[in-house]
Scaffold this motif. Sequence first.
Motif, PDB file in Angstrom:
ATOM      1  N   PHE A  35      -5.815  -1.139  -4.882  1.00  0.00           N
ATOM      2  CA  PHE A  35      -4.981  -1.656  -3.708  1.00  0.00           C
ATOM      3  C   PHE A  35      -3.585  -0.881  -3.977  1.00  0.00           C
ATOM      4  O   PHE A  35      -3.017  -0.859  -4.676  1.00  0.00           O
ATOM      5  CB  PHE A  35      -4.791  -3.148  -3.631  1.00  0.00           C
ATOM      6  CG  PHE A  35      -5.986  -3.835  -3.390  1.00  0.00           C
ATOM      7  CD1 PHE A  35      -6.965  -3.695  -2.108  1.00  0.00           C
ATOM      8  CD2 PHE A  35      -6.489  -4.699  -4.367  1.00  0.00           C
ATOM      9  CE1 PHE A  35      -8.229  -4.438  -2.049  1.00  0.00           C
ATOM     10  CE2 PHE A  35      -7.767  -5.343  -4.067  1.00  0.00           C
ATOM     11  CZ  PHE A  35      -8.656  -5.131  -2.935  1.00  0.00           C
ATOM     12  N   VAL A  36      -3.094  -0.390  -2.410  1.00  0.00           N
ATOM     13  CA  VAL A  36      -1.917   0.004  -2.422  1.00  0.00           C
ATOM     14  C   VAL A  36      -1.298  -0.373  -1.194  1.00  0.00           C
ATOM     15  O   VAL A  36      -1.882  -1.169  -0.239  1.00  0.00           O
ATOM     16  CB  VAL A  36      -2.060   1.857  -2.151  1.00  0.00           C
ATOM     17  CG1 VAL A  36      -2.536   2.310  -3.238  1.00  0.00           C
ATOM     18  CG2 VAL A  36      -2.783   1.900  -0.946  1.00  0.00           C
ATOM     19  N   LEU A  95       1.236  -0.009   1.805  1.00  0.00           N
ATOM     20  CA  LEU A  95       1.899   1.059   2.390  1.00  0.00           C
ATOM     21  C   LEU A  95       2.941   0.833   3.412  1.00  0.00           C
ATOM     22  O   LEU A  95       3.009  -0.335   3.989  1.00  0.00           O
ATOM     23  CB  LEU A  95       0.675   1.427   3.500  1.00  0.00           C
ATOM     24  CG  LEU A  95      -0.387   2.329   2.785  1.00  0.00           C
ATOM     25  CD1 LEU A  95      -1.394   2.898   4.009  1.00  0.00           C
ATOM     26  CD2 LEU A  95       0.096   3.517   1.971  1.00  0.00           C
ATOM     27  N   ASP A  96       4.218   1.663   3.617  1.00  0.00           N
ATOM     28  CA  ASP A  96       5.297   1.561   4.395  1.00  0.00           C
ATOM     29  C   ASP A  96       5.101   2.674   5.369  1.00  0.00           C
ATOM     30  O   ASP A  96       5.596   3.708   4.986  1.00  0.00           O
ATOM     31  CB  ASP A  96       6.676   1.600   3.671  1.00  0.00           C
ATOM     32  CG  ASP A  96       7.740   1.339   4.462  1.00  0.00           C
ATOM     33  OD1 ASP A  96       7.443   1.002   5.807  1.00  0.00           O
ATOM     34  OD2 ASP A  96       8.807   1.309   4.152  1.00  0.00           O
ATOM     35  N   GLY A  97       4.206   2.372   6.438  1.00  0.00           N
ATOM     36  CA  GLY A  97       3.910   3.612   7.255  1.00  0.00           C
ATOM     37  C   GLY A  97       2.783   4.449   6.317  1.00  0.00           C
ATOM     38  O   GLY A  97       1.766   3.552   6.051  1.00  0.00           O
ATOM     39  N   ALA A  98       3.153   5.747   6.173  1.00  0.00           N
ATOM     40  CA  ALA A  98       2.168   6.397   5.336  1.00  0.00           C
ATOM     41  C   ALA A  98       2.511   6.360   3.750  1.00  0.00           C
ATOM     42  O   ALA A  98       1.945   6.910   2.879  1.00  0.00           O
ATOM     43  CB  ALA A  98       2.045   8.083   5.835  1.00  0.00           C
ATOM     44  N   GLU A 137      -8.117   8.823  -1.454  1.00  0.00           N
ATOM     45  CA  GLU A 137      -7.882   9.894  -1.933  1.00  0.00           C
ATOM     46  C   GLU A 137      -6.535  10.653  -1.723  1.00  0.00           C
ATOM     47  O   GLU A 137      -6.117  10.886  -2.717  1.00  0.00           O
ATOM     48  CB  GLU A 137      -8.989  10.813  -2.069  1.00  0.00           C
ATOM     49  CG  GLU A 137      -9.005  11.923  -2.958  1.00  0.00           C
ATOM     50  CD  GLU A 137      -8.974  11.377  -4.418  1.00  0.00           C
ATOM     51  OE1 GLU A 137      -7.998  11.980  -5.311  1.00  0.00           O
ATOM     52  OE2 GLU A 137      -9.622  10.513  -4.672  1.00  0.00           O
ATOM     53  N   PRO A 138      -6.176  10.483  -0.460  1.00  0.00           N
ATOM     54  CA  PRO A 138      -4.876  11.422  -0.205  1.00  0.00           C
ATOM     55  C   PRO A 138      -3.896  10.698  -0.859  1.00  0.00           C
ATOM     56  O   PRO A 138      -2.575  11.188  -0.913  1.00  0.00           O
ATOM     57  CB  PRO A 138      -4.887  11.622   1.264  1.00  0.00           C
ATOM     58  CG  PRO A 138      -6.288  11.222   1.533  1.00  0.00           C
ATOM     59  CD  PRO A 138      -6.898  10.491   0.688  1.00  0.00           C
ATOM     60  N   GLN A 139      -3.690   9.417  -1.430  1.00  0.00           N
ATOM     61  CA  GLN A 139      -2.590   8.700  -1.805  1.00  0.00           C
ATOM     62  C   GLN A 139      -2.406   8.946  -3.257  1.00  0.00           C
ATOM     63  O   GLN A 139      -1.684   8.522  -3.815  1.00  0.00           O
ATOM     64  CB  GLN A 139      -2.783   7.399  -1.716  1.00  0.00           C
ATOM     65  CG  GLN A 139      -2.875   7.118  -0.053  1.00  0.00           C
ATOM     66  CD  GLN A 139      -3.632   5.700   0.379  1.00  0.00           C
ATOM     67  OE1 GLN A 139      -4.416   5.178  -0.617  1.00  0.00           O
ATOM     68  NE2 GLN A 139      -3.339   5.117   1.420  1.00  0.00           N
ATOM     69  N   ARG A 140      -3.526   9.709  -4.152  1.00  0.00           N
ATOM     70  CA  ARG A 140      -3.292   9.758  -5.438  1.00  0.00           C
ATOM     71  C   ARG A 140      -2.169  10.310  -6.122  1.00  0.00           C
ATOM     72  O   ARG A 140      -1.542   9.493  -7.230  1.00  0.00           O
ATOM     73  CB  ARG A 140      -4.438  10.758  -6.009  1.00  0.00           C
ATOM     74  CG  ARG A 140      -4.813  10.812  -7.525  1.00  0.00           C
ATOM     75  CD  ARG A 140      -5.812  11.990  -7.910  1.00  0.00           C
ATOM     76  NE  ARG A 140      -7.110  11.362  -7.377  1.00  0.00           N
ATOM     77  CZ  ARG A 140      -8.073  10.866  -8.395  1.00  0.00           C
ATOM     78  NH1 ARG A 140      -7.564  10.717  -9.671  1.00  0.00           N
ATOM     79  NH2 ARG A 140      -9.076  10.208  -7.891  1.00  0.00           N
TER      80      ARG A 140
END
Length: 149
Positions: free
Chosen positions: A56-57, A59-62, A18-21
Motif C-alpha cells: 500500500f502507498v 498519496l498526497d496528490g500524485a 508500477e509508476p510509483q516504484r
Amino acid sequence: MSDAVSEAVALEIVEFQEPQRAAVIALWQASGLVRPWNDADKDINRKLTDPVGRLFVVLDGAAVVGSVMVGYDGHRGTIYYLAVHPDHQSAGLGRRLMAHCEAYLLALGCPKINLLVRRGNDKARGFYDALGFSEDEAVSLGKRLIPDV
C-alpha cells in the motif's frame, strides 16, 4: 482541525501501481529502510507475486508520502517497509497505515501480526509500543536463500 490532522485526513491509501516504484524506493531510502543486502526493487517484485499480500502507498496528490507491505501466511500477518516521508511524520499517517493493515488482515481472518524492528531503532520501537505491540518471547532467525547483491 489542526493542519497536521487535516493533512492526514486528506491523504489517500491505495494499492501500489508500477509508476510509483521509483518514488517508493526513494521513500524507503529517505526513511533509512534500505540495506545493502536487500534489493528494494527485488523486494517490490517479490511482493507483487504474493497473491495474498499487498503493498500500500499513501498519496498526497500524485506524490508517494508513505508505504507499507503487508503479508499473511495463514497463521500470522507480517508488516514490512512501513515508511512515512519525514515531511509528513507526526501527523498520524503511520497510525493510519497500521490501522489499514490491521483491517486488511482482520478481513482475511488473521489472528496476530508480527513485525521486526532493528535493534537501536528506538523511535520505531516507541511507535509500535504506543500501538499496542510488545516483544514476543521468540528470537527471529533468518537464512538468505537468494542473495540480492
